[in-house]
Design a protein around this motif. Sequence first.
Motif, mmCIF file in Angstrom:
data_model
loop_
_atom_site.group_PDB
_atom_site.id
_atom_site.type_symbol
_atom_site.label_atom_id
_atom_site.label_comp_id
_atom_site.label_asym_id
_atom_site.label_seq_id
_atom_site.Cartn_x
_atom_site.Cartn_y
_atom_site.Cartn_z
ATOM 1 N N VAL A 146 -0.900 1.544 -14.808
ATOM 2 C CA VAL A 146 0.095 0.681 -15.449
ATOM 3 C C VAL A 146 1.352 0.571 -14.595
ATOM 4 O O VAL A 146 1.957 -0.500 -14.494
ATOM 5 N N ALA A 147 1.751 1.674 -13.950
ATOM 6 C CA ALA A 147 2.923 1.628 -13.067
ATOM 7 C C ALA A 147 2.687 0.660 -11.915
ATOM 8 O O ALA A 147 3.564 -0.149 -11.572
ATOM 9 N N SER A 148 1.513 0.704 -11.299
ATOM 10 C CA SER A 148 1.195 -0.219 -10.212
ATOM 11 C C SER A 148 1.168 -1.662 -10.708
ATOM 12 O O SER A 148 1.583 -2.585 -9.997
ATOM 13 N N ALA A 149 0.676 -1.871 -11.933
ATOM 14 C CA ALA A 149 0.627 -3.231 -12.480
ATOM 15 C C ALA A 149 2.024 -3.753 -12.792
ATOM 16 O O ALA A 149 2.364 -4.891 -12.457
ATOM 17 N N LEU A 150 2.855 -2.928 -13.448
ATOM 18 C CA LEU A 150 4.188 -3.365 -13.852
ATOM 19 C C LEU A 150 5.118 -3.592 -12.666
ATOM 20 O O LEU A 150 5.926 -4.524 -12.661
ATOM 21 N N VAL A 151 5.026 -2.740 -11.661
ATOM 22 C CA VAL A 151 5.964 -2.802 -10.541
ATOM 23 C C VAL A 151 5.443 -3.675 -9.409
ATOM 24 O O VAL A 151 6.193 -4.449 -8.810
ATOM 25 N N LEU A 152 4.126 -3.582 -9.125
ATOM 26 C CA LEU A 152 3.572 -4.249 -7.944
ATOM 27 C C LEU A 152 2.587 -5.356 -8.274
ATOM 28 O O LEU A 152 2.155 -6.078 -7.368
ATOM 29 N N GLY A 153 2.200 -5.485 -9.535
ATOM 30 C CA GLY A 153 1.237 -6.520 -9.900
ATOM 31 C C GLY A 153 -0.190 -6.189 -9.528
ATOM 32 O O GLY A 153 -1.043 -7.077 -9.495
ATOM 33 N N MET A 154 -0.501 -4.919 -9.269
ATOM 34 C CA MET A 154 -1.856 -4.495 -8.894
ATOM 35 C C MET A 154 -2.599 -4.052 -10.155
ATOM 36 O O MET A 154 -2.327 -2.980 -10.697
ATOM 37 N N THR A 155 -3.526 -4.884 -10.621
ATOM 38 C CA THR A 155 -4.222 -4.617 -11.883
ATOM 39 C C THR A 155 -5.660 -4.148 -11.683
ATOM 40 O O THR A 155 -6.413 -4.042 -12.653
ATOM 41 N N ARG A 192 0.835 -1.208 0.000
ATOM 42 C CA ARG A 192 0.000 0.000 0.000
ATOM 43 C C ARG A 192 0.867 1.255 0.000
ATOM 44 O O ARG A 192 0.558 2.232 -0.694
ATOM 45 N N TRP A 193 1.949 1.229 0.771
ATOM 46 C CA TRP A 193 2.866 2.373 0.772
ATOM 47 C C TRP A 193 3.492 2.558 -0.614
ATOM 48 O O TRP A 193 3.579 3.685 -1.126
ATOM 49 N N ALA A 194 3.925 1.452 -1.219
ATOM 50 C CA ALA A 194 4.543 1.543 -2.543
ATOM 51 C C ALA A 194 3.553 2.065 -3.576
ATOM 52 O O ALA A 194 3.905 2.893 -4.432
ATOM 53 N N ALA A 195 2.304 1.601 -3.507
ATOM 54 C CA ALA A 195 1.294 2.088 -4.450
ATOM 55 C C ALA A 195 1.042 3.578 -4.257
ATOM 56 O O ALA A 195 0.845 4.318 -5.237
ATOM 57 N N HIS A 196 1.072 4.035 -3.011
ATOM 58 C CA HIS A 196 0.878 5.471 -2.743
ATOM 59 C C HIS A 196 2.031 6.293 -3.311
ATOM 60 O O HIS A 196 1.815 7.373 -3.884
ATOM 61 N N VAL A 197 3.257 5.793 -3.188
ATOM 62 C CA VAL A 197 4.420 6.508 -3.728
ATOM 63 C C VAL A 197 4.312 6.624 -5.243
ATOM 64 O O VAL A 197 4.547 7.701 -5.830
ATOM 65 N N LEU A 198 3.953 5.518 -5.914
ATOM 66 C CA LEU A 198 3.831 5.555 -7.374
ATOM 67 C C LEU A 198 2.712 6.500 -7.799
ATOM 68 O O LEU A 198 2.865 7.260 -8.762
ATOM 69 N N ALA A 199 1.580 6.471 -7.091
ATOM 70 C CA ALA A 199 0.469 7.347 -7.443
ATOM 71 C C ALA A 199 0.811 8.818 -7.217
ATOM 72 O O ALA A 199 0.304 9.699 -7.920
ATOM 73 N N THR A 200 1.686 9.072 -6.253
ATOM 74 C CA THR A 200 2.060 10.459 -5.948
ATOM 75 C C THR A 200 2.967 11.054 -7.015
ATOM 76 O O THR A 200 2.822 12.226 -7.387
ATOM 77 N N HIS A 201 3.895 10.265 -7.534
ATOM 78 C CA HIS A 201 4.934 10.808 -8.417
ATOM 79 C C HIS A 201 4.719 10.502 -9.900
ATOM 80 O O HIS A 201 5.417 11.067 -10.741
ATOM 81 N N VAL A 202 3.792 9.607 -10.238
ATOM 82 C CA VAL A 202 3.478 9.321 -11.641
ATOM 83 C C VAL A 202 2.184 10.042 -11.985
ATOM 84 O O VAL A 202 1.179 9.920 -11.283
ATOM 85 N N ASP A 203 2.193 10.800 -13.072
ATOM 86 C CA ASP A 203 1.040 11.610 -13.468
ATOM 87 C C ASP A 203 0.121 10.823 -14.403
ATOM 88 O O ASP A 203 0.587 10.043 -15.237
ATOM 89 N N GLY A 204 -1.185 11.075 -14.279
ATOM 90 C CA GLY A 204 -2.164 10.463 -15.171
ATOM 91 C C GLY A 204 -2.728 9.174 -14.602
ATOM 92 O O GLY A 204 -1.988 8.326 -14.103
ATOM 93 N N LYS A 205 -4.043 9.019 -14.691
ATOM 94 C CA LYS A 205 -4.699 7.841 -14.123
ATOM 95 C C LYS A 205 -4.245 6.556 -14.803
ATOM 96 O O LYS A 205 -3.954 5.555 -14.136
#
Length: 693
Positions: free
Chosen positions: A233-242, A215-228
């Motif tokens: 895709v960043a969460s899917a590629l890095v964390l497997g959250m689809t 959850r922390w990692a997903a929050h970091v990616l959502a904070t610094h990567v722009d666009g829904k």
Amino acid sequence: MYRWIPYAFVRMVVFLSGGILLAIHAPDCIPAGTALAALAGVIIVYLLFLYWPGVTFRPVWQGVLAMLALFLTGYLQVGYKTECRRPDHLVQAGDSVQYYQCRVIDQPVARERSWKVTVAVDRVYTGVWRPRSGKVLLYVRPDALPAMPAYGDVLLVKGPPATVLPPANPGEFDFRQYLQFQNIYHQQFLQKGQVVRMGHAPPSRIWAHALQVRRWAAHVLATHVDGKEQQAVASALVLGMTDDLDQGLLDAYSATGVVHVLAVSGLHVSILYVILGWILRPVQRLRYGRVLLAGVSLVVLWGYAFVTGLSPSVLRAVAMFSFVVVGQAFHRQGNVYNMLAASAFFLLLYNPYLIMSVGFQLSYLAVLGIVYLQPWLYKLWEPNARVWDEVWKMTCVTLAAQLATTVVVLFYFHQFPNYFLLVNLLLVPGSSIVLVGGLVLLACSGLPWAAGVLGSILTGCIHFLNSIVTVVAAFPFSVWGNIYLTPLQCWLLLAMGIAGAALLQHRHYAYIVTMLCLAILFSASRWHYIFDEVRPARMTVYKVPGHSAWDLVAEGRVSLYADTALMKDVRKQRFHIHPNHQRCGAAGGVPNVVERSHAVPGARLIVWRKKIILQITGPEFPMPERLAVDYLIISNNSLKDLKLLAAHIDAKQILLDSSNTYYFATKLLNDAVPLGLRVHSVWHRGAFQEITG
């Protein structure tokens, strides 16, 4: 025989898998007591062969007995891991459950109108509290709880869970079987007032911390990567959250053959392992460099699994590569096939139902294809330039993985991406950059300026990857779809592939004969499928809750009749209706030629292959003086009186589709009994299908 010595685990996993598959597909063919006694007998005889002097052919018989013991072990392990066979399980208990207490055992998933939550039952109330076991899949409306449940939450649920029903439509995805392979047999839809959060007691502290880190990692990616889309895709590629992926984008990745990059699996783990090997290359020259490399690799790989929340797919991939890492560290000439087989052996011993997982099958087939086929493909061309050599290596890896998994992909997904090679050559390096960049971003999240720069770079890379996928998916003939293989045809094609691989290595005439015989059997199977499934004319009335849907199919052509809302809902059509079209070899959008079609207020009348079909869709339908039809379809609660119907319309078969309410269908079924009418309700009996010619 001695050439098989380096492949000990290959033999072991084959026989273990045989026992597992027998237990899954024929669970009662050998009583558990008989199988256990047979296993004990085999072990005793094995020990006698091992220590009794003077027994001839001892090594051969020892091998036969050992493989038989593994076969029986696989068979018994399935029974042991099947939780519904326990005497305290919900399936066996037969209690009238009023309340039950349960714990959340997985990360809940936010859906469009509910939260999907997997829970394990601790105890049930049936007048008194008593311990019970079992898993239940809950669909909780957002207004039922103040916040989405978390892993480890203790819930009190009102009402009995319902048994998961089998698929209601022909060819539809068997969700019940899918859940049973995860030992889930019940589900329940919860409204406000049916569930209360009682406390928090995680079953595993390690898993709870892993999910917290994710959850922390997903929050970091959502904070610094722009666009829904880029964040998803960043969460899917890095964390497997689809969960947050847009369905259109997901379809584009699937159509181009690169959907595997969105699910953290063997590809991502192999990328990390290769990068570690490149970074630590100087260390390998030291005396214990290989052991040090293995230790660092294991720490990094399992650490990455922890960051991804210890999801099952990542655990499988990390476990598989852990065996390869350890084997290469301690055996300089280690057999990679034996290492892969060892990882599969222990994974199946722990959870035999993994063998039915599509991800498990595709992961091992892809790795085997790369290991076996890639060197042969690479020898076909030897480029002089370094750049072209690297491109050719990647091309061979992609081709090898695709060749090894094609049959299974066709069997499960019924389509083939025609531009997979082009897209993989661009997406795999790009996804590697995103994966590594995402992990570096997580490591540098405490440095705002560095995290901002990395986030911008990742945003641009992901936007570029999405653009490639979207553009290629729109190319003409990007997907070869509407492919249907029976299980027998799938096995025959796999056997042909194995024979072809053996021919590639041994160049023996026997393998050509084997492939020819398998091709003849496959052709015979296809002809049987065409005459049995494609050519017959059939009528189907589907169960699509809240909608009216029925079709006429013959010789690969289909006419679909559905309400306006369903005709616009591609997702529901894909789930409930298209599987039957694929099974019947019907090309979407190609209409049948009906003899006559006539519309009247509140009804439509169709003549098709000498069959008369009347569908009543509204109460404004004027009753005829007398009409004889073969099929009468009642929709939208449009007919209230069956006696009036029987007086004017003589129907051989009355069908109640799913646009009627359940209460209305039940009432008409009860009214039909004294009148002697043949009535089929899709709400009560599932889809109606009949061959008409």
